[in-house]
Design an enzyme around this catalytic site. Structure first.
Site, PDB file in Angstrom:
ATOM      1  N   ARG A  10     -31.276  22.028 -14.832  1.00  6.13           N
ATOM      2  CA  ARG A  10     -30.032  21.606 -14.166  1.00  6.13           C
ATOM      3  C   ARG A  10     -30.129  21.766 -12.656  1.00  6.13           C
ATOM      4  O   ARG A  10     -29.334  21.211 -11.914  1.00  6.13           O
ATOM      5  CB  ARG A  10     -28.835  22.369 -14.754  1.00  6.13           C
TER       6      ARG A  10
ATOM      7  N   TYR B   1     -12.848   1.866  -3.784  1.00  8.29           N
ATOM      8  CA  TYR B   1     -13.269   1.591  -5.159  1.00  8.29           C
ATOM      9  C   TYR B   1     -12.241   2.193  -6.120  1.00  8.29           C
ATOM     10  O   TYR B   1     -11.765   3.307  -5.906  1.00  8.29           O
ATOM     11  CB  TYR B   1     -14.654   2.214  -5.382  1.00  8.29           C
TER      12      TYR B   1
ATOM     13  N   ASP C 132     -18.829   5.845   1.727  1.00 10.70           N
ATOM     14  CA  ASP C 132     -19.389   5.252   0.521  1.00 10.70           C
ATOM     15  C   ASP C 132     -20.161   4.015   0.977  1.00 10.70           C
ATOM     16  O   ASP C 132     -19.565   3.008   1.383  1.00 10.70           O
ATOM     17  CB  ASP C 132     -18.254   4.892  -0.455  1.00 10.70           C
TER      18      ASP C 132
ATOM     19  N   LYS D 251     -25.686   0.417  -8.495  1.00  9.60           N
ATOM     20  CA  LYS D 251     -25.526  -0.935  -7.948  1.00  9.60           C
ATOM     21  C   LYS D 251     -26.827  -1.402  -7.268  1.00  9.60           C
ATOM     22  O   LYS D 251     -27.826  -1.531  -7.935  1.00  9.60           O
ATOM     23  CB  LYS D 251     -24.323  -0.959  -7.009  1.00  9.60           C
TER      24      LYS D 251
HETATM   25  C1  PLP Z   1     -19.382   1.406  -8.728  1.00  8.72           C
HETATM   26  C2  PLP Z   1     -18.931   2.109  -7.500  1.00  8.72           C
HETATM   27  C3  PLP Z   1     -18.716   3.496  -7.502  1.00  8.72           C
HETATM   28  C4  PLP Z   1     -18.864   4.332  -8.756  1.00  8.72           C
HETATM   29  O1  PLP Z   1     -20.169   4.378  -9.193  1.00  8.72           O
HETATM   30  P1  PLP Z   1     -20.601   4.600 -10.748  1.00  8.72           P
HETATM   31  O2  PLP Z   1     -22.086   4.615 -10.661  1.00  8.72           O
HETATM   32  O3  PLP Z   1     -20.034   3.449 -11.512  1.00  8.72           O
HETATM   33  O4  PLP Z   1     -20.015   5.895 -11.186  1.00  8.72           O
HETATM   34  C5  PLP Z   1     -18.349   4.093  -6.310  1.00  8.72           C
HETATM   35  N1  PLP Z   1     -18.173   3.369  -5.175  1.00  8.72           N
HETATM   36  C6  PLP Z   1     -18.350   2.023  -5.154  1.00  8.72           C
HETATM   37  C7  PLP Z   1     -18.133   1.280  -3.880  1.00  8.72           C
HETATM   38  C8  PLP Z   1     -18.734   1.355  -6.307  1.00  8.72           C
HETATM   39  O5  PLP Z   1     -18.890   0.022  -6.280  1.00  8.72           O
END
Ligand code: PLP
Length: 368
Positions: free
Chosen positions: A57, A108, A179, A204
């Site tokens: 972990r 998001y 982000d 993504k």
């Molecule tokens: C998809 C997304 C998230 C969350 O990510 P996950 O991998 O689905 O938990 C956070 N911020 C943005 C801008 C996203 O597109």
């Protein structure tokens, strides 16, 4: 001995290398006889005592390879998480009791839901702002403990003036988080613009093949890195080893994918602007996401996303394959996002094939 969990730079990396070279080279084993070119998938819940790793972990050599590569691209030290939301939640966990978080009203949806939940339980306070109104965001920073930015926003594609907001936030003693999921470190490096922390949904563009769920946090501040690492250890929001391997495999071609996806998106945004069924095209001028608002409304948008053949009707984004969805089909999506907005995640296919498919589906729509 260096901290092998996060900074074992065993590769032969040159600090002057450009991002494309870094994406290909960072986090590899040294160029020595019989070393594999890639760090292997290390399946281990524990390690022989006496070293730096200790327990599954806390550390894993396959995570470290991914973390070195992403850290090198963002200009900081990275930590891998089980999902983007695990990374988001870990950062929000740093906020003191009842402290104020300033965040985009079009963050998001998962981030908005998490902030709403924490606020509802009296854990923290939020001020949701229009991220394009820099003066208003700067004013909101005065009482903030944390300023959360997302730029471009998902799916509104608004841009924040990260540099100016970070300056104001720091004057107020607040930390700044960006982000960076939509831009990727190839198109925007928030740490160089003054941010303290970068958050990614690795799911993504970074992983890029719609087969991995993973997240990451990057910071250039060693103390913050330590605090965040300790939070990850205790929250247990750690990625699977195979996921980390696949994410790094994806990262190796990030520059190629982003370049093609952006070129396709730029071309499609131009062609879409001239179609009679399109009321609005949102494209910030970079990246692989285009949002369109359909003139005939939400029902036509639902018909549209189901009638393409090449574009896949699916949520998520940033894969090599093009996907699309009407965002307001999700109840949690803010009501200020147009009901007929369809988010296009532009992949790396041939742009003419992508256009033909969109155009055919748009032409078949009933007029308003
Ligand atoms: C998809 C997304 C998230 C969350 O990510 P996950 O991998 O689905 O938990 C956070 N911020 C943005 C801008 C996203 O597109």
């Amino acid at each position: 001995m260096t901290d092998a969990t996060t900074d074992d730079r065993t590769d032969d990396r040159n600090e002057a290398w450009k991002p494309a070279t870094v994406a290909v080279t960072a986090g590899r084993p040294p160029h020595e006889p019989d070393q594999p070119l890639n760090r292997p998938v290390t399946l281990a819940s524990t390690y022989v005592a006496g070293g730096d790793l200790e327990y599954g972990r806390y550390a894993n050599p396959t995570w470290s390879a991914f973390e070195e590569a992403l850290g090198a691209l963002e200009g900081g030290r990275a930590l891998a998480f089980s999902s983007g939301m695990a990374a988001v939640t870990t950062v929000l966990d740093l906020v003191g009791h009842d402290a104020l978080v300033v965040a985009p009203r079009h963050s998001y949806t998962g981030t908005l839901l998490q902030l709403g939940d924490l606020e509802g339980r009296g854990r923290l306070r939020t001020d949701l702002v229009d991220i394009t109104d820099t003066d208003a965001v700067v004013a909101a920073c005065a009482d903030a403990a944390l300023v959360w930015l997302e730029s471009p926003t998902n799916p509104a594609l608004e841009l924040a003036d990260i540099e100016r907001i970070a300056e104001a936030a720091h004057e107020a003693g607040a930390h700044v988080v960006v982000d960076n999921t939509f831009a990727t470190p190839l198109l925007q490096q928030p740490l160089a613009l003054g941010a303290d922390i970068v958050v990614h949904s690795v799911t993504k563009f970074l992983a890029g093949h719609s087969d991995v769920l993973m997240g990451a946090i990057v910071t250039a501040d060693d103390q913050l890195h330590g605090v965040l690492k300790a939070r990850r250890d205790l929250l247990g929001a750690t990625p699977g080893t195979l996921e980390a391997f696949l994410a790094l495999r994806g990262l190796r071609t990030l520059h190629l994918r982003v370049e093609r996806s952006q070129a396709n998106a730029t071309e499609l945004a131009t062609r879409l602007r001239d179609h009679a069924a399109i009321e609005e095209v949102r494209y910030p001028g970079f990246g692989g996401i285009v949002s369109i608002v359909l003139a005939p409304g939400a029902m036509a948008a639902d018909l549209f996303v189901r009638s393409t053949r090449l574009w896949v009707h699916a949520t998520s984004l940033g894969g090599v394959e093009s996907t699309l969805e009407r965002r307001r089909r999700w109840k949690a999506e803010p009501a200020t996002i147009p009901d007929a907005l369809v988010r296009l995640s532009v992949g790396v296919e041939d742009v003419d094939d992508l256009w033909e498919d969109l155009r055919t589906a748009l032409d078949a729509l009933p007029t308003a």
